[in-house]
Scaffold this active site. Structure first.
Site, short mmCIF file in Angstrom:
data_model
loop_
_atom_site.label_atom_id
_atom_site.label_comp_id
_atom_site.label_asym_id
_atom_site.label_seq_id
_atom_site.Cartn_x
_atom_site.Cartn_y
_atom_site.Cartn_z
N ASP A 45 -6.54 1.66 2.42
CA ASP A 45 -6.22 0.50 1.82
C ASP A 45 -6.60 -0.79 2.61
OD1 ASP A 45 -4.22 -0.55 0.06
OD2 ASP A 45 -3.31 -0.87 1.97
N THR A 84 -2.75 -2.81 5.46
CA THR A 84 -3.36 -1.86 6.19
C THR A 84 -4.41 -2.57 7.09
OG1 THR A 84 -2.98 -0.23 4.57
CG2 THR A 84 -4.53 0.20 6.34
N ARG A 126 4.60 -11.14 -2.09
CA ARG A 126 4.05 -9.77 -2.15
C ARG A 126 5.08 -8.79 -2.57
NH1 ARG A 126 -0.22 -6.30 -1.67
NH2 ARG A 126 0.23 -4.66 -0.13
N SER A 133 -8.54 0.22 -3.15
CA SER A 133 -7.67 -0.78 -3.38
C SER A 133 -7.34 -1.15 -4.57
CB SER A 133 -8.28 -2.25 -2.67
OG SER A 133 -7.60 -3.33 -2.71
N ASN A 134 -6.06 -1.78 -4.81
CA ASN A 134 -5.78 -2.30 -6.07
C ASN A 134 -6.28 -3.59 -6.50
OD1 ASN A 134 -3.62 -0.59 -6.84
ND2 ASN A 134 -1.98 -1.50 -5.83
N LYS A 169 -2.35 2.09 -8.05
CA LYS A 169 -1.61 2.79 -7.15
C LYS A 169 -0.15 2.85 -7.54
CE LYS A 169 -4.87 2.00 -3.24
NZ LYS A 169 -4.81 1.68 -1.96
N SER A 214 -3.31 4.16 4.95
CA SER A 214 -2.39 3.06 4.43
C SER A 214 -0.99 2.80 5.21
CB SER A 214 -2.06 3.52 3.04
OG SER A 214 -1.50 2.27 2.28
N ASN A 219 1.42 1.35 3.32
CA ASN A 219 2.22 1.56 2.24
C ASN A 219 2.64 2.89 2.04
OD1 ASN A 219 1.99 -1.34 1.41
ND2 ASN A 219 -0.24 -1.07 0.94
N PHE A 255 4.18 4.23 -0.47
CA PHE A 255 4.04 4.75 -1.61
C PHE A 255 2.55 5.30 -1.75
CE2 PHE A 255 2.99 0.21 -2.20
CZ PHE A 255 1.90 0.16 -2.79
N ASP A 256 1.51 4.27 -1.21
CA ASP A 256 0.43 4.84 -1.32
C ASP A 256 0.07 6.02 -0.79
OD1 ASP A 256 -2.40 4.62 -1.81
OD2 ASP A 256 -2.76 3.01 -0.22
#
Length: 369
Positions: free
Chosen positions: A151, A155, A183, A260-261, A293, A317, A319, A321-322
């Site tokens: 990520d 990250t 964010r 990545s998003n 994601k 990552s 995150n 959730f990721d």
């Protein structure tokens, strides 16, 4: 046969043929060299949509549809379709090889910084099997390392560092509050759009999230400061542990890619400005699947793009959730717990937990002992 596409007059489009979509590039704004080449090759001097372009590859006809969008230079995008007689099934092997030939033609025509390596990367992004067949495999008798799928935001680079740019105009406390809310809303908007089946690129989301954060915190920015804050997202710098950690992982033989998003332009600019581009063999944007994601299609796209079984890849990552999303799709997981907080309670614990990338390198080496 020459395997060189031949440009045909649009009037010679064969009758009784149907279009089968092969490739869509919705935003040529990222690739001005391709736009210039296509404009010249197909005489697209008019400001709006013209007739599709036709290419003949060894007797098979392909149609390039040029897309127009309000406020963008023409062509804003391009679609490549195979023309197939009536209900005749598409010869996928031939179409795949022809599409690779067309991409070679485009890259050679675009020139400049575009090279054979760039062509292979392009083929990987569009998941063209002919591109994968040209990739070298591991040395005979040597087991492949798992591929680490990194990520970016949070990250490798710190999105909350935008508070420094915000503090040029706002009081420090307000700048920090706006950065945190910005964010949070950025992530929330990506979730909500994906659930709704709607897609807007990450730059659009980032700008709308900033609008909300400023309103939520009762703050305003003059236009010039607002542009500078948005531009800062392309200049985020890596955490102190990132380069040493990536160097350690490289020395240990781990292939590393980015997932990545961020949209392709954002990722390219951020990686160039941070100096991190050299560490990733592929840069994969969710733009390829038009979902964010933690949608499982994102992680499957990454595995498909690098041509690895998904269970031979490991998400890295910060995150949670990721990490949970990647695990649900079948990836191995590594959580970079920079904040020292608890992990999500809706998924299994991550396979590896580390406080930094240097710790990650050590933790992975312990797994293999």
């Amino acid at each position: 046969m020459t395997r060189v596409p031949i440009i045909m007059p649009a009037a010679e489009r064969p009758t009784g043929h149907r279009s089968v979509p092969l490739l869509v590039e919705p935003s040529l704004g990222h690739y001005p060299e391709f736009r210039s080449f296509l404009t010249t090759a197909f005489d697209l001097g008019a400001p709006g949509p013209g007739e599709p372009g036709l290419l003949n590859v060894d007797g098979r006809i392909y149609e390039l549809v040029f897309v127009a969008r309000s406020g963008q230079r023409f062509p804003a995008g391009v679609e490549i379709n195979a023309l197939v007689v009536g209900l005749t099934p598409l010869d996928e092997s031939a179409a795949d090889a022809d599409l690779w030939t067309i991409l070679q033609w485009l890259v050679e025509g675009a020139g400049g910084e575009w090279s054979a390596d760039a062509l292979v990367t392009t083929g990987e992004i569009y998941r063209i099997p002919a591109a994968r067949s040209r990739q070298p495999g591991p040395p005979a008798g040597k087991a492949r390392r798992e591929t680490l799928v990194f990520d970016l935001y949070g990250t490798l680079v710190d999105p909350l560092s935008v508070s420094d740019e915000l503090a040029r105009t706002l009081p420090r406390g307000d700048a920090q509050r706006v950065a945190v809310e910005w964010r949070r809303k950025q992530i929330e908007y990506s979730f909500r759009l994906t659930v709704m089946g709607r897609y807007e690129d990450f730059a659009w989301i980032t700008e709308r999230a900033l609008e909300f954060a400023l309103a939520e915190c009762s703050c305003t920015l003059p236009p010039g400061a607002r542009s500078a804050v948005m531009a800062h997202y392309s200049a985020l710098q890596p955490f102190a542990d990132v380069v040493p950690g990536l160097e350690m992982l490289s020395e240990a033989g781990y292939p590393t890619v980015l997932l990545s998003n961020g949209d392709p332009a954002m990722l390219r600019e951020c990686l160039e400005n941070s100096g991190l581009q050299q560490y990733f063999s592929s840069v994969i944007s969710v733009d390829a699947v038009r979902a964010f994601k933690p949608h499982p299609a994102v992680y499957r796209c990454a595995a498909d793009t690098i041509d690895r079984p998904i269970d031979e890849t490991r998400i890295v990552s910060c995150n949670s959730f990721d990490v949970v999303g990647a695990a649900t799709a079948g990836m191995r997981t590594a959580w970079i717990n920079r904040g020292g907080g608890p992990f999500d309670t809706i998924g299994d614990p991550p396979g590896v937990t580390a406080g930094s990338l240097t710790e990650l390198a050590s933790a992975l080496s312990m797994i293999e002992m």
